[in-house]
Design a protein around this motif. Sequence first.
Motif, short mmCIF file in Angstrom:
data_model
loop_
_atom_site.label_atom_id
_atom_site.label_comp_id
_atom_site.label_asym_id
_atom_site.label_seq_id
_atom_site.Cartn_x
_atom_site.Cartn_y
_atom_site.Cartn_z
N LEU A 158 18.94 -57.31 -45.02
CA LEU A 158 17.86 -56.49 -44.47
C LEU A 158 17.78 -56.71 -42.95
O LEU A 158 18.04 -57.79 -42.46
CB LEU A 158 16.52 -56.88 -45.09
N SER A 195 12.41 -53.85 -49.01
CA SER A 195 11.49 -54.97 -48.86
C SER A 195 12.24 -56.24 -49.22
O SER A 195 13.35 -56.18 -49.76
CB SER A 195 10.27 -54.79 -49.78
N SER A 230 11.81 -60.88 -49.65
CA SER A 230 11.06 -62.12 -49.55
C SER A 230 12.09 -63.24 -49.60
O SER A 230 13.19 -63.03 -50.09
CB SER A 230 10.08 -62.25 -50.70
N ALA A 231 11.75 -64.38 -49.06
CA ALA A 231 12.69 -65.50 -49.05
C ALA A 231 11.99 -66.73 -49.61
O ALA A 231 10.80 -66.94 -49.38
CB ALA A 231 13.18 -65.77 -47.63
N PRO A 258 20.28 -75.21 -61.16
CA PRO A 258 20.69 -74.44 -59.97
C PRO A 258 22.20 -74.32 -59.83
O PRO A 258 22.69 -73.41 -59.17
CB PRO A 258 20.09 -75.24 -58.81
N ASP A 277 24.28 -73.76 -62.29
CA ASP A 277 24.84 -72.93 -63.35
C ASP A 277 25.45 -71.67 -62.74
O ASP A 277 24.76 -70.86 -62.14
CB ASP A 277 23.72 -72.57 -64.33
N GLU A 318 18.54 -67.21 -60.90
CA GLU A 318 17.28 -67.10 -60.15
C GLU A 318 16.99 -65.64 -59.81
O GLU A 318 15.85 -65.19 -59.89
CB GLU A 318 17.33 -67.94 -58.87
N ASP A 377 25.02 -74.57 -55.51
CA ASP A 377 23.87 -74.02 -56.22
C ASP A 377 24.09 -72.54 -56.53
O ASP A 377 23.43 -71.66 -55.97
CB ASP A 377 22.59 -74.22 -55.40
N LEU A 378 25.00 -72.30 -57.44
CA LEU A 378 25.40 -70.92 -57.70
C LEU A 378 24.34 -70.12 -58.45
O LEU A 378 24.37 -68.90 -58.46
CB LEU A 378 26.70 -70.92 -58.52
N GLY A 379 23.42 -70.83 -59.08
CA GLY A 379 22.38 -70.12 -59.83
C GLY A 379 21.23 -69.67 -58.96
O GLY A 379 20.32 -69.01 -59.42
N ARG A 380 21.28 -70.03 -57.66
CA ARG A 380 20.13 -69.76 -56.80
C ARG A 380 20.37 -68.58 -55.87
O ARG A 380 21.50 -68.18 -55.62
CB ARG A 380 19.81 -71.01 -55.97
N ILE A 381 19.27 -68.06 -55.35
CA ILE A 381 19.37 -67.04 -54.31
C ILE A 381 18.51 -67.49 -53.15
O ILE A 381 17.56 -68.25 -53.33
CB ILE A 381 18.88 -65.66 -54.82
N ARG A 382 18.86 -67.06 -51.96
CA ARG A 382 18.05 -67.47 -50.80
C ARG A 382 16.92 -66.50 -50.55
O ARG A 382 15.84 -66.85 -50.12
CB ARG A 382 18.93 -67.57 -49.56
N SER A 383 17.21 -65.23 -50.76
CA SER A 383 16.16 -64.25 -50.57
C SER A 383 16.36 -63.14 -51.59
O SER A 383 17.42 -63.01 -52.19
CB SER A 383 16.20 -63.69 -49.15
N ALA A 384 15.30 -62.39 -51.81
CA ALA A 384 15.33 -61.31 -52.79
C ALA A 384 15.18 -59.99 -52.06
O ALA A 384 14.07 -59.54 -51.80
CB ALA A 384 14.21 -61.51 -53.81
N PRO A 385 16.28 -59.37 -51.65
CA PRO A 385 16.17 -58.08 -50.97
C PRO A 385 16.02 -56.97 -51.99
O PRO A 385 16.59 -57.03 -53.08
CB PRO A 385 17.50 -57.97 -50.22
#
Lengths: 677, 56
Positions: free
Chosen positions: A492, A548, A550-551, A593, A595, A611, B43-51
């Motif tokens: 973004l 939009s 969020s982080a 995390p 996985d 996630e 940490d492959l299961g994680r995301i830093r942000s949700a765009p």
Amino acid sequence: MDPAVVTTIAGRIAEHARQHHLATVRVVLHGGEPLLAGPRRLAEIAGELRATVGPALDLRMQTNGVLLTEQICAIAREHRIGIGVSLDGNLTAHDRHRRFAHGGGSHQHVLRALELLRAPANREIYAGLLCTIDLRNDPVEVYRALLAERPPRLDLLLPHATWETPPPAFDGAMSYGTWLSAVFRRWTADGRTVPIRIFDALLAPGVVGAEAVGLGPADLVVIETDGSYEQVDSLKVTFDGAAATGLDVFGATVDEVSAHPMIAIRQIGRDGLSATCRACPVVDRCGGGQFPHRYRAATGFDNPSVYCADLKELIDYMDERDGLATWVRDELAGGAGAADAVAQLAPIHEALARARMVTLGRTGPDGWAQLAALDESAPDAVRAVLTSPFVRRSDASHLANLAAAAAIRAGAAITVRVPVRDGLLVLPTLGALRLTGADAVVPVRTSAAGFAVDNLTVRLDDPPPQWLPTRELRPGIRLEDTDPLRNAYDELTVADRLDDDAVLAWRQRLDAALDSLRATAPQYLPGITATLRAIVPLAPDGTGTQRSGSARTAFGAVAVTPEDPDALALLLVHEVQHLKLGAVLDVCPMFDPRDPRRVDVPWRAGPRPIEGALQGTYAFLGVADVWRRRPGPVAAARFAALRDEVTAALGALTTGELLNPAGARFAARMRAIVDGW
Amino acid sequence: MDLIEDMRQDAPPLEDLRRTPLGRIDPARAASVGGADTPDEADLGRIRSAPFGSAL
Ligand code: SF4
């Protein structure tokens, strides 16, 4: 104790410390009652140990305090003997067990001893308090009574017991686990100001050692007054002669006594435990409990602790306490979440922001000392800065920016070297100063009115044109269009600083979006109020696509393109769901995390990390819920489509054990809500 | 009596970190809760942000 015994003991300890290059050897003079030896003998023993063992010696004494006098304190100061005192709580609590032969209680005597130890001259020899738990005493009253003696540290001991002689139980009394949990709760609420060993050992396994819990090797041997080696005294409760080793200081080294099978089995961590403990999910912290507490006549020490259920209860309670209470997670999983549940989320961000500051401050960067000092003198000013959304994205150099902003808010005069980035000197929550020339580090002098950089003085009530103030959209919600740290959203593009007309348009847009929610889905307003601190405008891409973001590390900020109020309302709900779940995940992991598995989700091409799938499901659940509440056929169709997508995603998430028990519970709650629609 | 027969907690988590002045927070304690802010490559299961980008 015979002088020859003391000389031999001192020699053995020195020999052991030398051979193993030990930086410290702790020697504890203790019971019966070491003060019965009298002041002169105490001084001789301490002097001899100090002379023979040298600087590695950490000498302590554990006493009931009754015989402690200023003369003893003077000896302790001279020989650097730390004095630990046994105190079981207030008068009733203490005198239950600690009475003189004539029946009188000893509580008053102990308080007098502690008064001596609290005197400024004696502070350095005051080692702490030991309290043996008695379930008849109220846990918090005991904790308060102990704290009132201002100990530098304390420990709570479970009474000695085995499976053969179980712990004292009392009609209607709570469990030992509940008792300890109550103290843990109060201790945490008080800010954990005094170290409590059993809790610290469970919170930091391997860092803080304790005999009572943990997998650390046993590093303790007892030497009796006749010079015989014994294992921990507490073993005496198991069976006659249990503590004996058959060795003494005259014939054996400390290494020889550590080879004794009962001591050796306690050197090998998990492998030395019972099968039940080896398979236990909390064994890393509990370590099977204290060794003597495992005893059973038929199986010896090959058992969990007789306090197993209590230790589990305490550890579970501590986990829940550091994590998020189940009722809060259940409440949030329903979608909007009631006000008391969402109120628990911003404090998580604040706590993590503070933890981040401490971590960054370890190397003593510019700003750290000032920030820490301001946190004592003007905590509200520091709080206003540290609760802002992008603080957790700081690096160490940013502490100076935060300190300067906090100082201005506090009206405090400090000087701190602040970095300039992208031509901006950013003072989080206040604004930024545009500075021409190369990026550098500049000295900033703060005052109640503002600040000065080189020859430029910036009065915040009458600023120069280079000052770019932070603008509010509504009370408590800022427009963040200047701080470079706002660039936190992969894929973004954040908008550049807006002009005043654009800011006004954002104010109207946000007000109207919140009005729209108030009219149709007011359930979501408490979550937005408790969460949203900043809007980061995104640059529209010209295609009309709503965007939009969020982080996870920017709790409180929603990045969004300018949209009409109804659309903005949905985007806000969507992103605030992400913020809420992100805060939950910060303290309550719901999946592994690491996985690498991916999950198909209906709203996006290509499978997502766990996630991402969980977050998307929760966000769309909120959006579906808003459509559900809006009138008309278009809303009904949108709702139906989104409900199906959420249902499909929940199906994918709950197969294949992608989620841990907390995650599975959260998903099951979401499922129940959607099924009820 | 201040017991926990009521296991419902009204105080949020990590209370100690908010109440303890910064300079007195144990760095080990700070580091132990800070994992969420420093994901690593594994940490492959994680995301830093949700765009998000389409239309709701
Ligand atoms: S909780 Fe019980 S089973 Fe688990 S390690 Fe401790 S004593 Fe063993």
